[in-house]
Design a protein around this motif. Structure first.
Motif, short mmCIF file in Angstrom:
data_model
loop_
_atom_site.label_atom_id
_atom_site.label_comp_id
_atom_site.label_asym_id
_atom_site.label_seq_id
_atom_site.Cartn_x
_atom_site.Cartn_y
_atom_site.Cartn_z
N LEU A 7 2.66 -0.18 -7.41
CA LEU A 7 2.78 -1.52 -6.83
C LEU A 7 2.41 -1.37 -5.35
O LEU A 7 3.13 -0.71 -4.59
N ALA A 8 1.27 -1.95 -4.97
CA ALA A 8 0.79 -1.85 -3.59
C ALA A 8 0.99 -3.19 -2.90
O ALA A 8 0.77 -4.24 -3.50
N GLY A 9 1.44 -3.16 -1.64
CA GLY A 9 1.69 -4.43 -0.95
C GLY A 9 1.30 -4.38 0.52
O GLY A 9 1.49 -3.36 1.20
N ASP A 10 0.74 -5.49 1.00
CA ASP A 10 0.47 -5.66 2.43
C ASP A 10 1.41 -6.78 2.87
O ASP A 10 1.21 -7.95 2.56
N TRP A 19 -0.29 -6.03 -5.35
CA TRP A 19 -1.16 -5.74 -6.48
C TRP A 19 -0.55 -4.62 -7.32
O TRP A 19 0.05 -3.70 -6.77
N THR A 20 -0.73 -4.71 -8.64
CA THR A 20 -0.48 -3.52 -9.46
C THR A 20 -1.83 -2.84 -9.70
O THR A 20 -2.84 -3.51 -9.97
N LEU A 21 -1.81 -1.51 -9.60
CA LEU A 21 -3.05 -0.73 -9.75
C LEU A 21 -2.90 0.24 -10.91
O LEU A 21 -1.81 0.77 -11.15
N ASP A 22 -4.03 0.49 -11.62
CA ASP A 22 -3.98 1.45 -12.73
C ASP A 22 -4.26 2.87 -12.22
O ASP A 22 -4.36 3.08 -11.02
N GLY A 59 5.27 -7.62 -13.09
CA GLY A 59 5.53 -6.68 -14.19
C GLY A 59 5.60 -5.25 -13.69
O GLY A 59 5.09 -4.34 -14.33
N ALA A 60 6.19 -5.06 -12.51
CA ALA A 60 6.13 -3.75 -11.85
C ALA A 60 7.49 -3.09 -11.74
O ALA A 60 7.73 -2.27 -10.86
N GLU A 61 8.40 -3.42 -12.70
CA GLU A 61 9.72 -2.79 -12.66
C GLU A 61 9.58 -1.27 -12.82
O GLU A 61 8.84 -0.80 -13.68
N GLY A 62 10.25 -0.54 -11.95
CA GLY A 62 10.29 0.92 -12.07
C GLY A 62 9.10 1.66 -11.47
O GLY A 62 9.15 2.87 -11.30
N LEU A 63 8.02 0.93 -11.11
CA LEU A 63 6.84 1.59 -10.53
C LEU A 63 7.11 2.06 -9.11
O LEU A 63 7.86 1.42 -8.38
N PRO A 64 6.47 3.15 -8.69
CA PRO A 64 6.49 3.46 -7.26
C PRO A 64 5.78 2.33 -6.50
O PRO A 64 4.83 1.74 -7.01
N ALA A 65 6.31 2.03 -5.31
CA ALA A 65 5.71 0.97 -4.50
C ALA A 65 5.36 1.53 -3.13
O ALA A 65 6.09 2.34 -2.57
N LEU A 66 4.22 1.08 -2.60
CA LEU A 66 3.79 1.49 -1.27
C LEU A 66 3.40 0.24 -0.48
O LEU A 66 2.57 -0.56 -0.94
N LEU A 67 4.04 0.07 0.68
CA LEU A 67 3.87 -1.15 1.47
C LEU A 67 3.36 -0.82 2.86
O LEU A 67 3.81 0.13 3.49
N CYS A 68 2.43 -1.66 3.34
CA CYS A 68 2.00 -1.52 4.72
C CYS A 68 2.23 -2.84 5.46
O CYS A 68 2.55 -3.86 4.86
N GLY A 293 -7.02 1.37 0.65
CA GLY A 293 -6.23 2.18 1.57
C GLY A 293 -4.87 2.56 0.98
O GLY A 293 -4.44 3.71 1.08
N LEU A 294 -4.20 1.61 0.37
CA LEU A 294 -2.88 1.89 -0.20
C LEU A 294 -2.99 2.88 -1.35
O LEU A 294 -2.16 3.79 -1.49
N TRP A 295 -4.04 2.73 -2.17
CA TRP A 295 -4.23 3.66 -3.28
C TRP A 295 -4.51 5.07 -2.77
O TRP A 295 -3.93 6.06 -3.24
N ALA A 296 -5.36 5.16 -1.75
CA ALA A 296 -5.70 6.47 -1.19
C ALA A 296 -4.46 7.12 -0.58
O ALA A 296 -4.25 8.33 -0.71
N LEU A 297 -3.64 6.35 0.09
CA LEU A 297 -2.41 6.89 0.68
C LEU A 297 -1.46 7.37 -0.41
O LEU A 297 -0.83 8.44 -0.29
N HIS A 298 -1.35 6.59 -1.48
CA HIS A 298 -0.47 6.97 -2.59
C HIS A 298 -0.92 8.29 -3.21
O HIS A 298 -0.11 9.19 -3.46
#
Lengths: 302, 302
Positions: A7-10, A19-22, A59-68, A293-298
């Protein structure tokens, strides 16, 4: 498209885009939460509302989340210190802050820099977009590049070998809003008048003596008969023109080629100002850059 | 002290200052009407309130009256056209406008000027103070002089042989007020801290890239730990320093000696900024200058 992995967030001052990313970093689902900005939400309720409202919506229960973004400011959920420049994705990924009160939520640090003359500057959120944009194509991490991220606080960023080496923030969008709402320039009409915008660009000159050039917005109406309803576009041209003319010099770079990242309409106005000064411009989508950017950081932090 | 001969007034946006003068131009009585500014008074009631309240308060029934300032703007009682530069007292005296709805009331025209690059500018009220100051001593009407009139809209005036040849207006005071009340710099404390003011002067540099330097007011607090309650004085120093560094150049003059006319405290802040840049400064009282100017205009027009 695979199962959601992140789960990526700005999370900015006025809203949260998420956004949820695969497993390939491709967007599965996107959402925008207006009225959920750092300025609207009490810090104490951020964790519970993130868990109870935002996660389920995606639908992102339990997913790791990264926020900027401003979520990492002292006003936000998880104050994350500023890192010093130069900084690239690997530097930021090594310094993520865990958000309190929730599981598996991390926040990207901001950046700070002292320019020549000791001018202090800070950034939160744009670094993720700009480094994400750079990471999307290896060409972009070669040599020096000048990137512009226009907005309330326009960021001018010098990239060197894919890292942010220096930056300068101009309060261009905020000056526009505040002067139109509260100053002697209040009520300055705006009607998307390209001729008035261009006249403002011309009036910006070398960008110096801005406090004096601004008074010209009023003087051209009361002293020289310009139509009041052209003032908004003239003011916009003057502020953007002065920004384009003066701010990059604080980074000690010549403005030959500029990559402009962000909102399409605002990017086009900056491109008009910069091309008038002889720069080649390319415009890039800010939302795509944030996701990259968020995906690359993750990935880098995992 | 003789019998009253003139009711002189400087009628601005927020208040009216008025004086009765004897046959030698000496002040007999002075009054200040707060809440009587052009921004408070409907244009239609200006004549009746002037006659029924202001004249009696000064014992000035029946006297000729001469008014300068925003009373002559399109928002004021008696719209008086702008005269073009160069202009001296004789030029203005030949162009007084009669105020409608009252007997023997005249209004001083404003000035307008298009600078190099076509930058438009206007002035109302300061011209009377500055030309009055110049008229008080024949020395002041020789050669070129640079005069600064600091305020909400700071005026920089180039006097040549006692006439206003050119001028530039910087929105310095208004930017300070509006940014402190309504921007991300809101709440910036102020406590008359000379060290913070001087740090702001230093941060102004050459006065260019003002929109970027302004963001530094915030960055030095959130990114570099400066005390929030120094921000007001730092912002004041930054704006005044940038004004002093950049605006006079619009007039194409070097800043070696500056006569500063106006409010004593504000004049002292500008003197500090200018002296730091190597200029010799003299400070002069604005109210005295207004009285001298109105009297000289009255004599010249009679």
């Amino acid at each position: 498209m695979g199962a959601p992995r992140l789960l990526a967030g700005d999370w900015g001052t006025t809203n949260l885009r998420a956004w949820t990313l695969d497993e390939a970093g491709i967007v599965i689902q996107a959402a925008r939460f207006d009225g959920f900005g750092v300025s609207h939400l009490a810090r104490e309720e951020a964790a519970s509302r993130f868990e109870s409202e935002m996660r389920p919506a995606l639908g992102a229960e339990g997913l790791p989340a990264l926020l900027c973004g401003m979520v990492g400011s002292t006003l936000g959920w998880a104050p994350a210190p500023y890192e010093d420049c130069p900084a690239g994705l690997a530097d930021l990924a090594a310094r993520l802050t865990r958000a309190p009160g929730a599981a598996r939520v991390s926040v990207v640090p901001g950046l700070r820099w002292r320019g020549a003359e000791g001018r202090p500057d800070v950034m939160r959120g744009e670094e993720t977009q700009i480094l994400g944009w750079a990471a999307a194509d290896p060409q972009r991490s070669r040599g020096k590049r000048l990137v512009c991220h226009p907005g309330t606080h326009t960021k001018w960023v010098l990239l060197e070998e894919g890292r942010i080496a220096a930056f300068a923030t101009a309060m261009t969008g905020e000056l526009f809003a505040v002067l139109r709402a509260h100053s002697v320039l209040a009520g300055s009409g705006g009607k998307d008048d390209p001729a008035a915008f261009d006249a403002g660009l011309e009036a910006a000159g070398d960008g110096g003596a801005l406090a004096a050039r601004l008074f010209g917005v009023r003087a051209r109406v009361v002293g020289y008969g310009a139509a009041q309803d052209t003032s908004g576009d003239y003011l916009s041209g003057l502020l953007i023109g002065a920004d384009a003319a003066a701010t990059p010099a604080l980074l000690g770079v010549s403005v030959e080629a500029v990559d402009i990242i962000g909102d399409a309409r605002l990017c086009a106005l900056y491109a008009r100002a910069l091309e008038r000064r002889g720069a080649r411009c390319e415009i890039h989508d800010g939302e795509t850059a944030a996701v990259t950017g968020l995906w690359a950081l993750h990935r880098s932090a995992s």
